[in-house]
Structures are given as structure tokens and as C-alpha cells.
Design a protein around this motif. Structure first.
Motif, short mmCIF file in Angstrom:
data_model
loop_
_atom_site.label_atom_id
_atom_site.label_comp_id
_atom_site.label_asym_id
_atom_site.label_seq_id
_atom_site.Cartn_x
_atom_site.Cartn_y
_atom_site.Cartn_z
N GLN A 45 11.45 -3.55 0.02
CA GLN A 45 11.32 -2.11 0.27
C GLN A 45 11.49 -1.29 -1.02
OE1 GLN A 45 13.45 -0.55 3.67
NE2 GLN A 45 13.49 1.52 2.82
N ILE A 46 12.51 -1.61 -1.81
CA ILE A 46 12.78 -0.81 -3.01
C ILE A 46 11.68 -1.02 -4.05
CG2 ILE A 46 14.42 -0.27 -4.84
CD1 ILE A 46 16.68 -1.27 -2.99
N SER A 47 11.20 -2.28 -4.20
CA SER A 47 10.16 -2.49 -5.20
C SER A 47 8.85 -1.83 -4.76
CB SER A 47 9.97 -3.97 -5.52
OG SER A 47 9.53 -4.67 -4.38
N GLN A 48 8.53 -1.89 -3.47
CA GLN A 48 7.32 -1.19 -2.99
C GLN A 48 7.44 0.31 -3.22
OE1 GLN A 48 6.55 -2.17 1.12
NE2 GLN A 48 6.01 -4.28 0.66
N HIS A 49 8.63 0.80 -3.02
CA HIS A 49 8.87 2.22 -3.23
C HIS A 49 8.69 2.57 -4.72
CE1 HIS A 49 11.68 5.77 -2.02
NE2 HIS A 49 10.69 6.15 -2.77
N ALA A 50 9.24 1.71 -5.60
CA ALA A 50 9.10 1.94 -7.05
C ALA A 50 7.63 1.91 -7.46
CB ALA A 50 9.89 0.88 -7.82
N HIS A 51 6.89 0.90 -6.94
CA HIS A 51 5.46 0.81 -7.27
C HIS A 51 4.73 2.07 -6.82
CE1 HIS A 51 6.29 -3.27 -8.27
NE2 HIS A 51 6.10 -3.82 -7.09
N SER A 52 5.10 2.59 -5.65
CA SER A 52 4.43 3.78 -5.13
C SER A 52 4.63 4.97 -6.06
CB SER A 52 4.97 4.15 -3.74
OG SER A 52 4.82 3.07 -2.86
N GLU A 53 5.84 5.10 -6.60
CA GLU A 53 6.11 6.21 -7.52
C GLU A 53 5.23 6.10 -8.77
OE1 GLU A 53 8.09 8.66 -6.80
OE2 GLU A 53 9.43 7.91 -5.24
N ILE A 54 5.11 4.86 -9.28
CA ILE A 54 4.37 4.65 -10.53
C ILE A 54 2.86 4.81 -10.30
CG2 ILE A 54 3.84 2.89 -12.30
CD1 ILE A 54 6.67 4.04 -12.49
N ILE A 55 2.35 4.20 -9.24
CA ILE A 55 0.92 4.34 -8.93
C ILE A 55 0.62 5.79 -8.55
CG2 ILE A 55 -0.94 3.66 -7.35
CD1 ILE A 55 -0.40 1.38 -9.18
N GLY A 56 1.61 6.44 -7.91
CA GLY A 56 1.44 7.82 -7.48
C GLY A 56 1.25 8.79 -8.64
N MET A 57 1.54 8.37 -9.85
CA MET A 57 1.30 9.24 -11.01
C MET A 57 -0.19 9.41 -11.28
SD MET A 57 4.13 7.51 -13.53
CE MET A 57 3.84 8.59 -14.95
N GLN A 58 -1.00 8.43 -10.84
CA GLN A 58 -2.42 8.45 -11.23
C GLN A 58 -3.26 9.56 -10.60
OE1 GLN A 58 -4.44 4.67 -11.34
NE2 GLN A 58 -2.57 3.58 -11.81
N PRO A 59 -3.20 9.73 -9.25
CA PRO A 59 -4.07 10.77 -8.68
C PRO A 59 -3.79 12.15 -9.26
CG PRO A 59 -2.76 9.64 -6.95
CD PRO A 59 -2.49 8.95 -8.24
N GLY A 111 -1.72 -7.70 -8.00
CA GLY A 111 -2.22 -7.25 -6.70
C GLY A 111 -1.48 -7.89 -5.53
N LYS A 112 -0.29 -8.48 -5.79
CA LYS A 112 0.45 -9.15 -4.72
C LYS A 112 1.45 -8.22 -4.04
CE LYS A 112 0.07 -13.80 -6.61
NZ LYS A 112 0.62 -14.54 -7.76
N ALA A 113 1.78 -7.13 -4.71
CA ALA A 113 2.79 -6.21 -4.14
C ALA A 113 2.08 -5.03 -3.48
CB ALA A 113 3.70 -5.70 -5.24
N LYS A 114 2.71 -4.48 -2.46
CA LYS A 114 2.14 -3.31 -1.81
C LYS A 114 2.74 -2.04 -2.42
CE LYS A 114 0.73 -4.92 2.70
NZ LYS A 114 1.39 -6.21 2.98
N TYR A 115 2.01 -0.97 -2.29
CA TYR A 115 2.53 0.37 -2.59
C TYR A 115 1.92 1.31 -1.56
CZ TYR A 115 -2.02 0.69 -4.89
OH TYR A 115 -3.37 0.67 -5.14
N SER A 116 2.41 2.53 -1.50
CA SER A 116 1.96 3.44 -0.45
C SER A 116 0.45 3.67 -0.52
CB SER A 116 2.70 4.77 -0.57
OG SER A 116 2.29 5.62 0.47
#
Ligand code: FE2
Ligand code: FE2
Length: 322
Positions: A45-59, A111-116
Motif C-alpha cells: 500500500q505505501i509503495s503504491q501510494h509513493a509511486h502514485s505521488e511520483i507518477i502524479g507529477m507528470q500530468p 511495470g510490476k508495481a501499481k499506482y493510482s
């Protein structure tokens, strides 16, 4: 509130001590014994959350160079930097559970981890910056405020700081939309169009309906999660309805109405087929987001190497001095 004294591990055994700490609203810390499934759930949960924050910078990063004024540019840049910071707090929290940052990053770029999934949608207009702040950061707040009380200490503490910044993000998005809604006919149409595109994906951020969310009960028992997906979605819609009125935008759900008898909002069906398509990697921007992250990781290799070398030299210098 007085907290009853905690029995020692010798008395109860590790599992019983863990159960008691959780039941008494006390925090589990990295040094404490915890069930393996609890550790694994948190890492995921925490790593998916972290990935979401980082990927969320792009849009949103997409609009920094094109923001309509210097002031807008500065605000957007600060917001995107905050998201990088959120990623860092969360990666650090996950590391306390025994996974390294390199492992997490590798899972993401392989591409093995999920993000939002929300970050796999495109941001074609400036109004998207408003809709993301208002709806996506707004949904994030509803999800994340209860996580400030998560039973795992490092996660809960990271969330306190993150939530303070998320409320600034939500306000800045609202303000962008408000400005557009007070503008020309074209600007109002642009704001409405962005709300139309982001509303349903934002509702889907809370996850599948309660009767189709198999892991929720365990997470609630562990006091990682405090409210069900549907309850959080209700709260979110309850927050949006009066704000949409102030903005003068329409929420794109003809079935949306408040039921005074149940105290809940009735709403249209979320398109879960579309949601799971995006989760499976077939959203409009999945490939682009991952490629961008891979490129950034490769281009940033020299920074990581330089920082590691600097740390090594500093440690050596301190050793010599000692
Ligand atoms: Fe964030
Ligand atoms: Fe945010």
C-alpha cells in the motif's frame, strides 16, 4: 481518554501484544513485531501510494511551461514539487518495513508495481490543472485524512504532513476553476469539460464497491483503513456538491441526488470495466507515463551516483576525524 496499560510480550506473546496495541489505538513501530501479512500489506500500500505521488507529477508537470502567468507557474511548480516530497516521505516510510528504495523503484519502472490509475489520463487543457486539484487532490484528501491515524506509525506520521499540503492543492485547483468560471464563455466551457472528464475517474479512486473489495475488511481490522470505499466516496460527493454550486459547474451525473431518508447520495454507476482496463495498463497514457519515469530514472543516474559518492567521502572523513 486513558489508555489501559499494555501487557508485555512475555505475558502475551508477540501476536497478542500486536493485537492489543492495535485494539488500544496505539502505534506499531518499525522495531515492533508484526504479522508478516500486515508487513506485506503495508509495503504494497505505501509503495503504491509513493509511486502514485511520483507518477502524479507528470500530468501537471506537462503544464508548468505553459501556465498562463508567472504567478500560476510558481504555484503549479510548488504543487508538483510537493508531490515529489510526498513520494519521498512515503518511500522512507516503506523502507522502515524492510524494502529498499531501489527495489521499489525497480518494480515501478519494470511495470510490476501499481499506482493510482487516475494519472493515466491526459491533461489537454489548462482547466485540467483546476480539475485535478479540485477533484483528484480532493479525493486524495478524503482517502488520506483517515490514514493519519493508521496503526503503523511511520505511515500515519507521513500522512499528517501530506494532508496539510493536499488541502492547499485542493484549494488551488478550486481557485483555478473559479477564475475560469468567472471568465469568457469559452473559459467556462473549458472548465466544465475538464470537470466532465475528471469526475468519474476521481470517484473511481476510492476503489471498487464495498461488496467487491475483498481486502478491505482485513485492513480495517488492522486499523490501516478506517472507512469503507463506499463511505469515503459518499463523503467526497458530499464535499463536492456545495462546492460545485459555488463554482457554477455541473457534476456530470444525472442520477446524482441526496436522499434525505438514508442521508446518502444516490449516484450513477461507475464504469468499472473502463477502470479495470486502465488498471491493466490499457489507459490512454499508461505507456507514456512509465516510459517517462524510466527515462527520468536513467537520466538521473549520475545524480544518485554523485550523492552516494559524496556520502561515502563524508563518512570516511568523519571516520578519520574520529
Ligand atoms: Fe500528494
Ligand atoms: Fe496533491
Amino acid at each position: 481518554m486513558t489508555v489501559p496499560p499494555v501487557t508485555t510480550a512475555e505475558d502475551l506473546g508477540a501476536q497478542a501484544l500486536f493485537d492489543e496495541l492495535v485494539a488500544n489505538e496505539q502505534r506499531i513501530e518499525p522495531r515492533d513485531w508484526m504479522p508478516e501479512a500486515y508487513r506485506r500489506t503495508l509495503i504494497r500500500q505505501i509503495s503504491q501510494h509513493a509511486h502514485s505521488e511520483i507518477i502524479g507529477m507528470q500530468p501537471e508537470g506537462n503544464w508548468i511551461t505553459r501556465a498562463p502567468s508567472l504567478k500560476r507557474k510558481a504555484i503549479l511548480m510548488a504543487k508538483v514539487q510537493d508531490e515529489a516530497g510526498h513520494g519521498l516521505y512515503l518511500y522512507s516510510a516503506a523502507q522502515t518495513l524492510g524494502i529498499t528504495r531501489d527495489e521499489m523503484m525497480q518494480q515501478l519502472i519494470d511495470g510490476k508495481a501499481k499506482y493510482s490509475s487516475i494519472f493515466n489520463y491526459p491533461t489537454p487543457t489548462w482547466a485540467d490543472m483546476g480539475a485535478i486539484g479540485w477533484l483528484v487532490d480532493g479525493a486524495a484528501i478524503c482517502n488520506q485524512v483517515p490514514l493519519c491515524r493508521a496503526s503503523y506509525g511511520p505511515y500515519g506520521r507521513a500522512m499528517v504532513r501530506i494532508c496539510k499540503e493536499e488541502s492547499f492543492h485542493q484549494r488551488q485547483g478550486f481557485e483555478i476553476l473559479l477564475t475560469l468560471m468567472q471568465g469568457s464563455e469559452e473559459q467556462r466551457a473549458m472548465a466544465q469539460d475538464a470537470v466532465n472528464r475528471w469526475y468519474w475517474p476521481a470517484l473511481a479512486m476510492f476503489g471498487p464497491p464495498d461488496d467487491q473489495s475483498p481486502n478491505s475488511a482485513q485492513s480495517m481490522q488492522w486499523k490501516i483503513k478506517r472507512f469503507s470505499n463506499d463511505d469515503l466516496r459518499q463523503r467526497f460527493v458530499g464535499m463536492l456538491v456545495p462546492q460545485a454550486e459555488i463554482l457554477g459547474v455541473t457534476l456530470p451525473d444525472p442520477e446524482l441526488r441526496y436522499d434525505a431518508e438514508t442521508g446518502r447520495y444516490a449516484m450513477g454507476e461507475i464504469d468499472w470495466d473502463e477502470f479495470f482496463e486502465v488498471v491493466r495498463g490499457n489507459g490512454p497514457c499508461n505507456a507514456e507515463r512509465l516510459q517517462r519515469r524510466r527515462d527520468a530514472h536513467e537520466e538521473g543516474a549520475w545524480v544518485r551516483e554523485a550523492a552516494a559518492e559524496y556520502a561515502r567521502k563524508q563518512a570516511l572523513r568523519q571516520e578519520v576525524a574520529a
